[in-house]
Design a protein around this motif. Structure first.
Motif, PDB file in Angstrom:
ATOM      1  N   VAL A 126       0.856  -1.139   0.030  1.00  0.00           N
ATOM      2  CA  VAL A 126      -0.030   0.186   0.048  1.00  0.00           C
ATOM      3  C   VAL A 126       0.913   1.235   0.043  1.00  0.00           C
ATOM      4  CG1 VAL A 126      -1.599   1.402   1.407  1.00  0.00           C
ATOM      5  CG2 VAL A 126      -1.996  -1.119   1.000  1.00  0.00           C
ATOM      6  N   VAL A 127       1.901   1.228   0.860  1.00  0.00           N
ATOM      7  CA  VAL A 127       2.963   2.217   0.856  1.00  0.00           C
ATOM      8  C   VAL A 127       3.373   2.671  -0.652  1.00  0.00           C
ATOM      9  CG1 VAL A 127       5.011   3.154   1.862  1.00  0.00           C
ATOM     10  CG2 VAL A 127       3.374   2.099   3.178  1.00  0.00           C
ATOM     11  N   GLY A 128       3.845   1.734  -1.223  1.00  0.00           N
ATOM     12  CA  GLY A 128       4.140   1.626  -2.704  1.00  0.00           C
ATOM     13  C   GLY A 128       3.456   2.338  -3.535  1.00  0.00           C
ATOM     14  N   PHE A 129       2.026   1.707  -3.577  1.00  0.00           N
ATOM     15  CA  PHE A 129       0.847   2.418  -4.383  1.00  0.00           C
ATOM     16  C   PHE A 129       0.838   3.662  -4.330  1.00  0.00           C
ATOM     17  CE2 PHE A 129      -0.196  -2.034  -5.411  1.00  0.00           C
ATOM     18  CZ  PHE A 129      -0.072  -1.974  -6.609  1.00  0.00           C
ATOM     19  N   LEU A 130       0.868   4.153  -2.773  1.00  0.00           N
ATOM     20  CA  LEU A 130       0.627   5.508  -2.363  1.00  0.00           C
ATOM     21  C   LEU A 130       1.948   6.364  -2.939  1.00  0.00           C
ATOM     22  CD1 LEU A 130      -0.621   5.311   1.068  1.00  0.00           C
ATOM     23  CD2 LEU A 130      -1.785   6.170  -0.676  1.00  0.00           C
ATOM     24  N   ALA A 131       3.082   5.872  -2.846  1.00  0.00           N
ATOM     25  CA  ALA A 131       4.225   6.535  -3.386  1.00  0.00           C
ATOM     26  C   ALA A 131       4.189   6.816  -5.003  1.00  0.00           C
ATOM     27  CB  ALA A 131       5.348   6.138  -3.070  1.00  0.00           C
ATOM     28  N   LEU A 132       3.620   5.787  -5.526  1.00  0.00           N
ATOM     29  CA  LEU A 132       3.555   5.793  -7.051  1.00  0.00           C
ATOM     30  C   LEU A 132       2.351   6.782  -7.403  1.00  0.00           C
ATOM     31  CD1 LEU A 132       3.747   2.145  -8.216  1.00  0.00           C
ATOM     32  CD2 LEU A 132       5.288   4.139  -8.999  1.00  0.00           C
ATOM     33  N   GLU A 133       1.418   6.895  -6.660  1.00  0.00           N
ATOM     34  CA  GLU A 133       0.278   7.602  -6.886  1.00  0.00           C
ATOM     35  C   GLU A 133       0.769   9.266  -6.545  1.00  0.00           C
ATOM     36  OE1 GLU A 133      -3.008  10.458  -6.199  1.00  0.00           O
ATOM     37  OE2 GLU A 133      -1.893   9.651  -4.872  1.00  0.00           O
ATOM     38  N   GLY A 134       1.469   9.328  -5.640  1.00  0.00           N
ATOM     39  CA  GLY A 134       1.894  10.830  -5.535  1.00  0.00           C
ATOM     40  C   GLY A 134       2.751  11.401  -6.625  1.00  0.00           C
ATOM     41  N   ILE A 135       3.678  10.411  -7.032  1.00  0.00           N
ATOM     42  CA  ILE A 135       4.655  10.721  -8.010  1.00  0.00           C
ATOM     43  C   ILE A 135       3.855  11.160  -9.299  1.00  0.00           C
ATOM     44  CG2 ILE A 135       6.287   9.929  -9.810  1.00  0.00           C
ATOM     45  CD1 ILE A 135       7.572   8.330  -7.197  1.00  0.00           C
ATOM     46  N   PHE A 136       2.898  10.033  -9.853  1.00  0.00           N
ATOM     47  CA  PHE A 136       2.252  10.582 -11.006  1.00  0.00           C
ATOM     48  C   PHE A 136       1.121  11.377 -10.827  1.00  0.00           C
ATOM     49  CE2 PHE A 136       3.972   6.301 -12.043  1.00  0.00           C
ATOM     50  CZ  PHE A 136       4.765   6.460 -13.258  1.00  0.00           C
ATOM     51  N   ASN A 137       0.459  11.556  -9.770  1.00  0.00           N
ATOM     52  CA  ASN A 137      -0.622  12.554  -9.634  1.00  0.00           C
ATOM     53  C   ASN A 137      -0.133  13.988  -9.201  1.00  0.00           C
ATOM     54  OD1 ASN A 137      -3.343  13.462  -9.689  1.00  0.00           O
ATOM     55  ND2 ASN A 137      -3.669  12.991  -7.572  1.00  0.00           N
TER      56      ASN A 137
END
Length: 132
Positions: A53-64
């Motif tokens: 979940v932390v990884g997906f949150l980081a990816l979302e933060g980078i792309f969004n």
């Protein structure tokens, strides 16, 4: 120092990367201790998150956040601040179109009129910016 390479023209004329780098550095320096304190001394929801979940949150933060702000800053450099900011308003007509395409949700005529006005405004501002 004679050993350091000369700065490239892209860095001198377009310091977008430097601006975002300094923003991240300042944010990390000033906000990092608060985040670390919260992570170590409180029982928050974040303490129960898995690494996935932390990884997906980081990816979302980078792309969004990072990529969208980077592209907006580049569009300001390539066009103007006015055209880039008015271009952000195109998200509403695109949202209407994607709702229609994926969910078969037909917007009202007022929504279509508003979306058409936004698109027309964007083209008028772009045209005026090109001429002037």
């Amino acid at each position: 120092d004679s050993l350091s390479p000369p700065p490239s023209y892209a860095t001198i004329l377009n310091p977008t990367g430097l601006v975002f780098g300094y923003m991240g550095l300042i944010g990390t320096i000033f906000l990092g201790p608060f985040v670390l304190f919260q992570a170590l001394h409180s029982e928050t929801v974040a303490a129960h998150l898995s690494w996935k979940v932390v990884g997906f949150l980081a990816l979302e933060g980078i792309f969004n956040n990072v990529v969208s702000d980077w592209l907006w800053a580049k569009s300001v450099v390539l066009t103007s601040a006015t055209v880039a900011t008015v271009g952000l308003s195109l998200t509403m007509p695109l949202a209407f179109f994607s709702d229609w395409l994926f969910w078969k949700s037909v917007p009202s005529y007022q929504s279509l009129l508003g979306a058409g006005s936004v698109i027309l405004g964007f083209f008028l501002v772009s045209y005026a910016n090109r001429r002037g």
